[in-house]
Design a protein around this motif. Sequence first.
Motif, PDB file in Angstrom:
ATOM      1  N   ASP A   1      29.188  49.162  49.990  1.00 42.69           N
ATOM      2  CA  ASP A   1      28.801  49.911  48.791  1.00 42.69           C
ATOM      3  C   ASP A   1      29.429  49.329  47.530  1.00 42.69           C
ATOM      4  O   ASP A   1      29.259  49.880  46.435  1.00 42.69           O
ATOM      5  CB  ASP A   1      29.231  51.380  48.935  1.00 42.69           C
ATOM      6  N   ILE A   2      30.148  48.245  47.700  1.00 44.95           N
ATOM      7  CA  ILE A   2      30.822  47.612  46.559  1.00 44.95           C
ATOM      8  C   ILE A   2      29.810  46.853  45.704  1.00 44.95           C
ATOM      9  O   ILE A   2      29.008  46.074  46.219  1.00 44.95           O
ATOM     10  CB  ILE A   2      31.922  46.653  47.044  1.00 44.95           C
ATOM     11  N   THR A   3      29.848  47.094  44.421  1.00 49.31           N
ATOM     12  CA  THR A   3      29.004  46.364  43.481  1.00 49.31           C
ATOM     13  C   THR A   3      29.874  45.408  42.679  1.00 49.31           C
ATOM     14  O   THR A   3      30.834  45.827  42.023  1.00 49.31           O
ATOM     15  CB  THR A   3      28.281  47.320  42.523  1.00 49.31           C
ATOM     16  N   ILE A   4      29.553  44.153  42.764  1.00 51.06           N
ATOM     17  CA  ILE A   4      30.329  43.126  42.060  1.00 51.06           C
ATOM     18  C   ILE A   4      29.626  42.794  40.748  1.00 51.06           C
ATOM     19  O   ILE A   4      28.482  42.325  40.736  1.00 51.06           O
ATOM     20  CB  ILE A   4      30.476  41.858  42.924  1.00 51.06           C
ATOM     21  N   ALA A   5      30.305  43.056  39.660  1.00 53.22           N
ATOM     22  CA  ALA A   5      29.751  42.764  38.344  1.00 53.22           C
ATOM     23  C   ALA A   5      29.972  41.298  37.989  1.00 53.22           C
ATOM     24  O   ALA A   5      30.845  40.637  38.552  1.00 53.22           O
ATOM     25  CB  ALA A   5      30.394  43.664  37.289  1.00 53.22           C
ATOM     26  N   ALA A   6      29.192  40.809  37.063  1.00 55.56           N
ATOM     27  CA  ALA A   6      29.299  39.407  36.663  1.00 55.56           C
ATOM     28  C   ALA A   6      30.691  39.076  36.143  1.00 55.56           C
ATOM     29  O   ALA A   6      31.258  38.032  36.465  1.00 55.56           O
ATOM     30  CB  ALA A   6      28.245  39.092  35.598  1.00 55.56           C
ATOM     31  N   GLU A   7      31.258  39.993  35.352  1.00 61.24           N
ATOM     32  CA  GLU A   7      32.579  39.724  34.793  1.00 61.24           C
ATOM     33  C   GLU A   7      33.659  39.720  35.870  1.00 61.24           C
ATOM     34  O   GLU A   7      34.652  38.992  35.759  1.00 61.24           O
ATOM     35  CB  GLU A   7      32.930  40.735  33.700  1.00 61.24           C
ATOM     36  N   ASP A   8      33.469  40.523  36.917  1.00 59.52           N
ATOM     37  CA  ASP A   8      34.444  40.540  38.017  1.00 59.52           C
ATOM     38  C   ASP A   8      34.451  39.202  38.747  1.00 59.52           C
ATOM     39  O   ASP A   8      35.515  38.630  39.018  1.00 59.52           O
ATOM     40  CB  ASP A   8      34.115  41.664  39.005  1.00 59.52           C
ATOM     41  N   PHE A   9      33.261  38.692  39.070  1.00 64.24           N
ATOM     42  CA  PHE A   9      33.177  37.417  39.797  1.00 64.24           C
ATOM     43  C   PHE A   9      33.741  36.272  38.968  1.00 64.24           C
ATOM     44  O   PHE A   9      34.499  35.437  39.475  1.00 64.24           O
ATOM     45  CB  PHE A   9      31.726  37.120  40.175  1.00 64.24           C
ATOM     46  N   SER A  10      33.386  36.225  37.687  1.00 66.55           N
ATOM     47  CA  SER A  10      33.825  35.099  36.852  1.00 66.55           C
ATOM     48  C   SER A  10      35.334  35.128  36.642  1.00 66.55           C
ATOM     49  O   SER A  10      36.010  34.098  36.746  1.00 66.55           O
ATOM     50  CB  SER A  10      33.100  35.122  35.502  1.00 66.55           C
ATOM     51  N   GLU A  11      35.901  36.312  36.366  1.00 67.19           N
ATOM     52  CA  GLU A  11      37.335  36.385  36.090  1.00 67.19           C
ATOM     53  C   GLU A  11      38.169  36.143  37.345  1.00 67.19           C
ATOM     54  O   GLU A  11      39.206  35.469  37.292  1.00 67.19           O
ATOM     55  CB  GLU A  11      37.682  37.740  35.468  1.00 67.19           C
ATOM     56  N   ILE A  12      37.730  36.671  38.484  1.00 65.50           N
ATOM     57  CA  ILE A  12      38.468  36.432  39.726  1.00 65.50           C
ATOM     58  C   ILE A  12      38.419  34.955  40.105  1.00 65.50           C
ATOM     59  O   ILE A  12      39.418  34.370  40.535  1.00 65.50           O
ATOM     60  CB  ILE A  12      37.905  37.311  40.867  1.00 65.50           C
ATOM     61  N   SER A  13      37.266  34.333  39.919  1.00 65.31           N
ATOM     62  CA  SER A  13      37.132  32.904  40.236  1.00 65.31           C
ATOM     63  C   SER A  13      38.034  32.064  39.343  1.00 65.31           C
ATOM     64  O   SER A  13      38.718  31.148  39.816  1.00 65.31           O
ATOM     65  CB  SER A  13      35.677  32.466  40.074  1.00 65.31           C
ATOM     66  N   VAL A  14      38.046  32.383  38.051  1.00 67.66           N
ATOM     67  CA  VAL A  14      38.869  31.619  37.114  1.00 67.66           C
ATOM     68  C   VAL A  14      40.354  31.929  37.316  1.00 67.66           C
ATOM     69  O   VAL A  14      41.216  31.147  36.915  1.00 67.66           O
ATOM     70  CB  VAL A  14      38.428  31.905  35.662  1.00 67.66           C
TER      71      VAL A  14
END
Length: 252
Positions: free
Chosen positions: A44-57
């Motif tokens: 049920d987790i929704t990953i937002a674009a900002e979450d993916f980009s910031e965690i990756s960086v």
Amino acid sequence: MIGLIHNEWLKSWYGRKMWLFSIVMAVFMVGALGVALLVQANTDITIAAEDFSEISVMLFPTFIMLYGVVLIAGAIAGEHANGTVKQLLIRPTSRTKILISKWAGNFLLAGLAFGLLVLITTVTAILVFQSDTTVLEITKDTAVTALYQLPTLVFYMALATLIAVLTKSTALTIIVTFLPMFFGSIVQFFIVRYEWSKWIVLSHIDFYSNYHEFGTMPEPFANMWASLGFLAAHIALILLVAHVVFQKRDVL
């Protein structure tokens, strides 16, 4: 000087496995994207674009730092080992310019790799994941996260320069340079309770963890800029010592 920096850039681009590093980073990025999509599809987790980009960086710059250290180790210790540094020293160019060009040329290449990583991660996040945040805000937040990582990259490449000059060994340069990364947090855990711990440079290396809003470590100094200045002073001192040693040591 520009010619020497360009020469170091070309040697690192073509001779130090840039293509291999690019493949490894692409695999990790595709893997991270795949894991994120699987998590989103099966939970049920929704990953937002900002979450993916910031965690990756937040996570991937470790690989950039490792590659930057490998570049410096090859440019200094590696060329001592294979004798190519002699060809530079017999030219009418000062050792100061040679060492600066090696550091600057390889730092620019590592910085380019870092910038491309941030750009690709941000674009991927915006194209693949949904978000209520604007593209401009996502880009800004990711860039800020990247800037918090930059002082750490500069420190490790400066330290690698000194270790490479001292040891003339690629393997030792890589191992010794990354000791603070793997053991610094352990040392900091034991000394953080003491007031004098904030004057130990180990407490300031991981700038992201200390001062970013999602950081996990206590701030050594109350003022972020004071901490940055403290770290910059150590970087300058490390490079100065590397310069002095490089000037004095014989090249066999």
